[in-house]
Design a protein around this motif. Structure first.
Motif, PDB file in Angstrom:
ATOM      1  N   CYS A  94       0.831  -1.203   0.000  1.00 20.09           N
ATOM      2  CA  CYS A  94       0.000   0.000   0.000  1.00 20.09           C
ATOM      3  C   CYS A  94       0.868   1.257   0.000  1.00 20.09           C
ATOM      4  O   CYS A  94       0.587   2.223  -0.717  1.00 20.09           O
ATOM      5  CB  CYS A  94      -0.930  -0.007   1.209  1.00 20.09           C
ATOM      6  SG  CYS A  94      -2.189   1.280   1.181  1.00 20.09           S
ATOM      7  N   GLY A  95       1.927   1.246   0.797  1.00 17.30           N
ATOM      8  CA  GLY A  95       2.841   2.399   0.825  1.00 17.30           C
ATOM      9  C   GLY A  95       3.513   2.622  -0.513  1.00 17.30           C
ATOM     10  O   GLY A  95       3.725   3.766  -0.941  1.00 17.30           O
ATOM     11  N   PHE A  96       3.852   1.544  -1.209  1.00 16.39           N
ATOM     12  CA  PHE A  96       4.462   1.633  -2.530  1.00 16.39           C
ATOM     13  C   PHE A  96       3.504   2.273  -3.534  1.00 16.39           C
ATOM     14  O   PHE A  96       3.886   3.157  -4.323  1.00 16.39           O
ATOM     15  CB  PHE A  96       4.874   0.240  -2.998  1.00 16.39           C
ATOM     16  CG  PHE A  96       5.369   0.189  -4.413  1.00 16.39           C
ATOM     17  CD1 PHE A  96       6.485   0.901  -4.809  1.00 16.39           C
ATOM     18  CD2 PHE A  96       4.709  -0.586  -5.359  1.00 16.39           C
ATOM     19  CE1 PHE A  96       6.945   0.850  -6.123  1.00 16.39           C
ATOM     20  CE2 PHE A  96       5.156  -0.645  -6.668  1.00 16.39           C
ATOM     21  CZ  PHE A  96       6.277   0.072  -7.055  1.00 16.39           C
ATOM     22  N   ALA A  97       2.230   1.843  -3.503  1.00 20.26           N
ATOM     23  CA  ALA A  97       1.233   2.410  -4.412  1.00 20.26           C
ATOM     24  C   ALA A  97       1.010   3.892  -4.139  1.00 20.26           C
ATOM     25  O   ALA A  97       0.925   4.702  -5.066  1.00 20.26           O
ATOM     26  CB  ALA A  97      -0.081   1.640  -4.275  1.00 20.26           C
ATOM     27  N   LEU A  98       0.932   4.255  -2.861  1.00 17.35           N
ATOM     28  CA  LEU A  98       0.694   5.650  -2.502  1.00 17.35           C
ATOM     29  C   LEU A  98       1.878   6.545  -2.870  1.00 17.35           C
ATOM     30  O   LEU A  98       1.703   7.733  -3.168  1.00 17.35           O
ATOM     31  CB  LEU A  98       0.404   5.771  -1.003  1.00 17.35           C
ATOM     32  CG  LEU A  98      -0.930   5.193  -0.528  1.00 17.35           C
ATOM     33  CD1 LEU A  98      -0.987   5.170   0.990  1.00 17.35           C
ATOM     34  CD2 LEU A  98      -2.099   6.005  -1.089  1.00 17.35           C
ATOM     35  N   ALA A  99       3.066   5.978  -2.857  1.00 21.97           N
ATOM     36  CA  ALA A  99       4.265   6.776  -3.112  1.00 21.97           C
ATOM     37  C   ALA A  99       4.587   6.910  -4.595  1.00 21.97           C
ATOM     38  O   ALA A  99       5.069   7.962  -5.031  1.00 21.97           O
ATOM     39  CB  ALA A  99       5.461   6.171  -2.376  1.00 21.97           C
ATOM     40  N   LYS A 100       4.297   5.873  -5.381  1.00 21.45           N
ATOM     41  CA  LYS A 100       4.818   5.839  -6.750  1.00 21.45           C
ATOM     42  C   LYS A 100       3.751   5.827  -7.847  1.00 21.45           C
ATOM     43  O   LYS A 100       4.100   5.922  -9.018  1.00 21.45           O
ATOM     44  CB  LYS A 100       5.719   4.602  -6.919  1.00 21.45           C
ATOM     45  CG  LYS A 100       6.973   4.647  -6.045  1.00 21.45           C
ATOM     46  CD  LYS A 100       7.793   5.898  -6.315  1.00 21.45           C
ATOM     47  CE  LYS A 100       9.031   5.999  -5.448  1.00 21.45           C
ATOM     48  NZ  LYS A 100       9.782   7.252  -5.671  1.00 21.45           N
ATOM     49  N   ASN A 102       0.623   7.755  -9.580  1.00 23.77           N
ATOM     50  CA  ASN A 102       0.103   9.126  -9.625  1.00 23.77           C
ATOM     51  C   ASN A 102      -1.379   9.123 -10.006  1.00 23.77           C
ATOM     52  O   ASN A 102      -1.745   9.402 -11.156  1.00 23.77           O
ATOM     53  CB  ASN A 102       0.925   9.958 -10.625  1.00 23.77           C
ATOM     54  CG  ASN A 102       0.583  11.438 -10.548  1.00 23.77           C
ATOM     55  OD1 ASN A 102       0.056  11.911  -9.538  1.00 23.77           O
ATOM     56  ND2 ASN A 102       0.894  12.159 -11.614  1.00 23.77           N
ATOM     57  N   TYR A 103      -2.227   8.811  -9.029  1.00 26.03           N
ATOM     58  CA  TYR A 103      -3.676   8.884  -9.214  1.00 26.03           C
ATOM     59  C   TYR A 103      -4.249   9.812  -8.145  1.00 26.03           C
ATOM     60  O   TYR A 103      -3.897   9.710  -6.971  1.00 26.03           O
ATOM     61  CB  TYR A 103      -4.325   7.506  -9.095  1.00 26.03           C
ATOM     62  CG  TYR A 103      -3.866   6.523 -10.147  1.00 26.03           C
ATOM     63  CD1 TYR A 103      -4.314   6.619 -11.454  1.00 26.03           C
ATOM     64  CD2 TYR A 103      -2.983   5.491  -9.812  1.00 26.03           C
ATOM     65  CE1 TYR A 103      -3.891   5.711 -12.421  1.00 26.03           C
ATOM     66  CE2 TYR A 103      -2.556   4.581 -10.766  1.00 26.03           C
ATOM     67  CZ  TYR A 103      -3.014   4.693 -12.075  1.00 26.03           C
ATOM     68  OH  TYR A 103      -2.589   3.803 -13.027  1.00 26.03           O
ATOM     69  N   LYS A 104      -5.163  10.708  -8.556  1.00 22.90           N
ATOM     70  CA  LYS A 104      -5.696  11.677  -7.610  1.00 22.90           C
ATOM     71  C   LYS A 104      -6.463  11.023  -6.471  1.00 22.90           C
ATOM     72  O   LYS A 104      -6.417  11.489  -5.336  1.00 22.90           O
ATOM     73  CB  LYS A 104      -6.597  12.671  -8.345  1.00 22.90           C
ATOM     74  CG  LYS A 104      -5.851  13.582  -9.303  1.00 22.90           C
ATOM     75  CD  LYS A 104      -6.780  14.581  -9.955  1.00 22.90           C
ATOM     76  CE  LYS A 104      -6.001  15.521 -10.889  1.00 22.90           C
ATOM     77  NZ  LYS A 104      -6.894  16.505 -11.553  1.00 22.90           N
ATOM     78  N   TRP A 105      -7.183   9.932  -6.775  1.00 24.47           N
ATOM     79  CA  TRP A 105      -7.977   9.289  -5.730  1.00 24.47           C
ATOM     80  C   TRP A 105      -7.102   8.665  -4.648  1.00 24.47           C
ATOM     81  O   TRP A 105      -7.556   8.458  -3.514  1.00 24.47           O
ATOM     82  CB  TRP A 105      -8.910   8.243  -6.326  1.00 24.47           C
ATOM     83  CG  TRP A 105      -8.210   7.083  -6.972  1.00 24.47           C
ATOM     84  CD1 TRP A 105      -7.833   6.968  -8.279  1.00 24.47           C
ATOM     85  CD2 TRP A 105      -7.798   5.864  -6.341  1.00 24.47           C
ATOM     86  NE1 TRP A 105      -7.205   5.772  -8.504  1.00 24.47           N
ATOM     87  CE2 TRP A 105      -7.178   5.057  -7.328  1.00 24.47           C
ATOM     88  CE3 TRP A 105      -7.895   5.366  -5.039  1.00 24.47           C
ATOM     89  CZ2 TRP A 105      -6.663   3.805  -7.050  1.00 24.47           C
ATOM     90  CZ3 TRP A 105      -7.387   4.101  -4.770  1.00 24.47           C
ATOM     91  CH2 TRP A 105      -6.776   3.335  -5.763  1.00 24.47           C
ATOM     92  N   LEU A 106      -5.836   8.390  -4.962  1.00 24.09           N
ATOM     93  CA  LEU A 106      -4.930   7.845  -3.951  1.00 24.09           C
ATOM     94  C   LEU A 106      -4.655   8.868  -2.849  1.00 24.09           C
ATOM     95  O   LEU A 106      -4.488   8.502  -1.679  1.00 24.09           O
ATOM     96  CB  LEU A 106      -3.613   7.411  -4.597  1.00 24.09           C
ATOM     97  CG  LEU A 106      -3.642   6.093  -5.382  1.00 24.09           C
ATOM     98  CD1 LEU A 106      -2.295   5.830  -6.022  1.00 24.09           C
ATOM     99  CD2 LEU A 106      -4.042   4.928  -4.482  1.00 24.09           C
ATOM    100  N   VAL A 108      -6.776  11.108  -1.808  1.00 23.57           N
ATOM    101  CA  VAL A 108      -7.972  11.093  -0.964  1.00 23.57           C
ATOM    102  C   VAL A 108      -7.943   9.890  -0.033  1.00 23.57           C
ATOM    103  O   VAL A 108      -8.263   9.984   1.164  1.00 23.57           O
ATOM    104  CB  VAL A 108      -9.247  11.061  -1.835  1.00 23.57           C
ATOM    105  CG1 VAL A 108     -10.501  10.972  -0.965  1.00 23.57           C
ATOM    106  CG2 VAL A 108      -9.307  12.291  -2.743  1.00 23.57           C
ATOM    107  N   PHE A 109      -7.537   8.737  -0.580  1.00 23.84           N
ATOM    108  CA  PHE A 109      -7.423   7.527   0.238  1.00 23.84           C
ATOM    109  C   PHE A 109      -6.410   7.724   1.357  1.00 23.84           C
ATOM    110  O   PHE A 109      -6.637   7.292   2.497  1.00 23.84           O
ATOM    111  CB  PHE A 109      -7.009   6.354  -0.644  1.00 23.84           C
ATOM    112  CG  PHE A 109      -6.741   5.088   0.109  1.00 23.84           C
ATOM    113  CD1 PHE A 109      -7.772   4.307   0.600  1.00 23.84           C
ATOM    114  CD2 PHE A 109      -5.432   4.681   0.352  1.00 23.84           C
ATOM    115  CE1 PHE A 109      -7.513   3.146   1.306  1.00 23.84           C
ATOM    116  CE2 PHE A 109      -5.158   3.528   1.050  1.00 23.84           C
ATOM    117  CZ  PHE A 109      -6.206   2.753   1.536  1.00 23.84           C
TER     118      PHE A 109
END
Length: 277
Positions: A94-100, A102-106, A108-109
């Motif tokens: 999850c940390g990898f997805a949030l860091a790398k 580039n989606y706006k909804w991330l 917000v999540f």
């Protein structure tokens, strides 16, 4: 000259205050440890004494023969180890997805996830318990493990660490034909080894010392964790203090060993600041 005297005085005062605070924290632990070596007749003798007059290990022998520590240790170890492994993997992905990614909804999540850290654990226990009942996980070790996997603290730790990894490194791996899974497991996760170790230590500690959630979920004595087993010593009308004191010290042994082995990671304030179990 006066400045040097002032600095020395301030240092001496701060050092003295530090020793006083350290003593205040250590004194109850020292009292517990020394009391575990006292026979039952000395525990409430007047006047109270810190050191045992007739030190004995009979309390530990009595505790080990009375309490089924092997079973309770095994139950707690299963919960702590499985939860820790799953927590590290879930937090890292999850940390990898949030860091790398580039989606706006991330974003917000991320905000919603961080907002959960402001909620006391007790607030979400009722809905979590309802879900556990509906899934048929009541009175099972899985009921302890599954709700404890995701932690906002762990996700945030990995997200902040992965933010420091250059994107060019990932692009080079993609050009070489690596897929996202290979990039994560063979590149990003090894890089984040300090965070992996730090989160694993604290996750294991949280689960080993967990009391409220196992008390709610477990009813079968054969599935008790160490902390619930210690609670069962306390009766409605009387308490076997010799058994309780020695059993408490035995239950602390794994945590003491972990602290000694991994103390340099535990004492790393930059990695552990803001942790919440």
């Amino acid at each position: 000259m006066n400045s040097k005297l002032t600095d020395r005085f301030s240092t001496a005062m701060l050092t003295t205050a530090l020793y006083i605070v350290a003593f205040m924290y250590l004194f109850p632990i020292l009292w517990l440890l020394l009391s575990s070596f006292k026979p039952g007749s000395e525990l409430f003798s007047y006047p109270l004494t810190i050191f045992p007059d007739n030190p004995t290990l009979d309390g530990y022998a009595y505790s080990w023969s009375t309490m089924q520590f092997i079973k309770y240790f095994l139950n707690t170890l299963i919960v702590a180890v499985v939860t820790t492994v799953l927590t590290v993997i879930a937090s890292a992905t999850c940390g990898f997805a949030l860091a790398k990614y580039n989606y706006k909804w991330l974003n917000v999540f991320l905000i919603c996830m961080l907002a959960t850290t402001m909620l006391p654990t007790e607030v979400i226990m009722n809905p979590t318990f309802s879900v556990i009942l509906e899934l048929g996980l009541y009175d099972s070790l899985a009921g302890l493990i599954i709700p404890s996997i995701n932690t906002a603290t762990g996700i945030f730790m990995f997200r902040q660490y992965f933010m420091t990894v250059p994107n060019d490194l990932l692009e080079s791996a993609r050009i070489d034909g690596a897929n996202e899974g290979k990039i994560f497991f063979q590149l990003m996760l090894p890089i984040a080894k300090p965070v992996v170790i730090t989160l694993a230590i604290f996750s294991f500690q949280w689960r080993w010392n967990d009391y409220i959630w196992p008390l709610i979920v477990l009813s079968d004595p054969n599935k008790y964790t160490v902390q619930i087993a210690l609670r069962s010593i306390i009766g409605a009308e009387n308490i076997d203090w010799v058994l309780l004191l020695s059993s408490s010290i035995i239950s602390l042994a794994p945590m003491i060993i972990i602290f000694i082995v991994f103390q340099r990671y535990i004492m790393d304030t930059s990695a552990t600041s803001g942790l919440k179990g």
